[in-house]
Write an enzyme that holds these catalytic residues in place. Structure first.
Site, PDB file in Angstrom:
ATOM      1  N   HIS A 246      -2.133  -2.987  -5.978  1.00 60.08           N
ATOM      2  CA  HIS A 246      -2.615  -2.433  -4.941  1.00 60.08           C
ATOM      3  C   HIS A 246      -4.013  -2.613  -4.910  1.00 60.08           C
ATOM      4  CE1 HIS A 246      -3.270   0.826  -1.794  1.00 60.08           C
ATOM      5  NE2 HIS A 246      -3.461  -0.438  -1.311  1.00 60.08           N
TER       6      HIS A 246
ATOM      7  N   GLU B 279      -4.775  -0.048  -7.803  1.00 66.09           N
ATOM      8  CA  GLU B 279      -3.795   0.782  -8.269  1.00 66.09           C
ATOM      9  C   GLU B 279      -2.685   0.047  -8.891  1.00 66.09           C
ATOM     10  OE1 GLU B 279      -2.799   4.868  -5.715  1.00 66.09           O
ATOM     11  OE2 GLU B 279      -2.696   3.035  -4.478  1.00 66.09           O
TER      12      GLU B 279
ATOM     13  N   ASN C 139      -3.122   6.341  -0.833  1.00 68.12           N
ATOM     14  CA  ASN C 139      -2.722   6.613   0.524  1.00 68.12           C
ATOM     15  C   ASN C 139      -1.909   7.838   0.852  1.00 68.12           C
ATOM     16  OD1 ASN C 139      -3.725   4.335   2.092  1.00 68.12           O
ATOM     17  ND2 ASN C 139      -2.153   3.169   0.900  1.00 68.12           N
TER      18      ASN C 139
ATOM     19  N   SER D  51       0.856  -1.173  -0.085  1.00 71.86           N
ATOM     20  CA  SER D  51       0.090   0.095  -0.046  1.00 71.86           C
ATOM     21  C   SER D  51       0.874   1.195  -0.054  1.00 71.86           C
ATOM     22  CB  SER D  51      -0.890  -0.088   1.135  1.00 71.86           C
ATOM     23  OG  SER D  51      -0.093  -0.202   2.602  1.00 71.86           O
TER      24      SER D  51
END
Length: 295
Positions: A139, A151, A189, A118
């Site tokens: 991800h 992702e 993130n 992540s």
């Protein structure tokens, strides 16, 4: 691609194995702990049952999906025929680098190696191998069978051909892939974790309570879950780890993790996984109760 190997049988790993098996791929689910693998297969079965209950799949789909998964405790056995490996082990740089070093020596030369990290640099992970062009980030979002986004993270050396192949594969399994470049936190993130960290600071500084902060974000910003509840769901240790990646990667004090977050993780109050974080979690209960520590 026909054969997918998944490293790690935790929440993300078993979700990824479920997803690919549901779409007809042969899946090798790999973990050093046989008990963890047995638990993962039970969870996958229950998640298939939920899909059946919602009319998404049939009982026959469940049987076929489960038959598509084999479990292994030996990495070499699990990856020997893999077209794609997806690493979903713990979010620890040293662990991931060691896994990719091993994968590079065990997998066929044309196998694509990917990580579900992540926040950890795909470029750094790829450097542990001799096939940096064939290393990429995938991800997934939790829960994997439900959330649409993947992702797709290009490392510095990831080839165009591999990126295109993974983008197309992601569509094949019903996901919406978004290509991003390899910088700390990627997109999801880099935006999400500072928001969660700021929510924790808001609590830490006494601006408002837990329920008030989460209510503002749910009712005012149309978030399905408040940031403090979401932090519990993700795992406060994971949130802390990602904030440290952002802080180290950018060298900017705005990414410093809130002292309250640091203390909670040190005390093993990590959210849902430990039964208590900002909220308290009781097995079988759907009622959201604020931890007594914050009352």
């Amino acid at each position: 691609m026909k054969n997918i190997a998944v490293i790690g049988s935790g929440t993300m790993g078993n979700g990824i194995a479920h997803l690919f098996s549901q779409h007809g791929f042969q899946v090798a689910l790999i973990d050093i702990n046989q008990a963890a693998l047995d638990k993962a297969m039970i969870i996958i079965g229950k998640n298939f049952d939920r899909q059946i209950g919602k009319g998404i799949l049939t009982e026959e789909d469940k049987v076929q999906g489960l038959n598509n998964i084999q479990t292994f405790t030996e990495m070499g056995q699990g990856v020997k025929n893999a077209d794609l490996v997806i690493e979903a082990a713990t979010e620890n740089v040293a662990v991931k680098l060691e896994i990719f070093k091993q994968l590079d020596s065990l997998c066929p030369a044309d196998t694509i190696l990917s990580s579900n990290t992540s926040s950890i640099s795909i470029t750094k992970i790829a450097a542990a191998t001799k096939r940096a062009k064939r290393v990429i980030g995938m991800h997934f979002m939790n829960p994997v069978p439900i959330m649409k986004l993947i992702e797709v993270i290009r490392g510095y050396a990831t080839s165009d051909a591999v990126t295109m192949e993974i983008m197309e594969l992601s569509k094949t399994i019903g996901k919406s892939p978004v290509e991003v470049n390899d910088y700390p936190g990627f997109v999801a993130n880099r935006i999400l974790m500072p928001m969660i960290n700021e929510a924790i600071y808001t609590l830490y500084e006494g601006v408002a309570g837990i329920e008030e902060i989460d209510t503002v974000m749910k009712l005012g910003m149309a978030h399905p879950m408040g940031p403090l509840q979401l932090a519990d769901f993700i795992g406060l240790d994971v949130c802390l780890s990602i904030m440290k990646v952002l802080q180290d990667g950018f060298g900017n004090p705005k990414y410093a993790p809130c002292p309250l977050l640091v203390n909670m993780v040190a005390a093993d109050f990590k959210g849902v996984k430990t039964g208590e974080g900002f909220y308290k979690y009781t097995a079988g209960s759907k009622e959201l109760v604020v931890s007594e520590r914050f009352k």
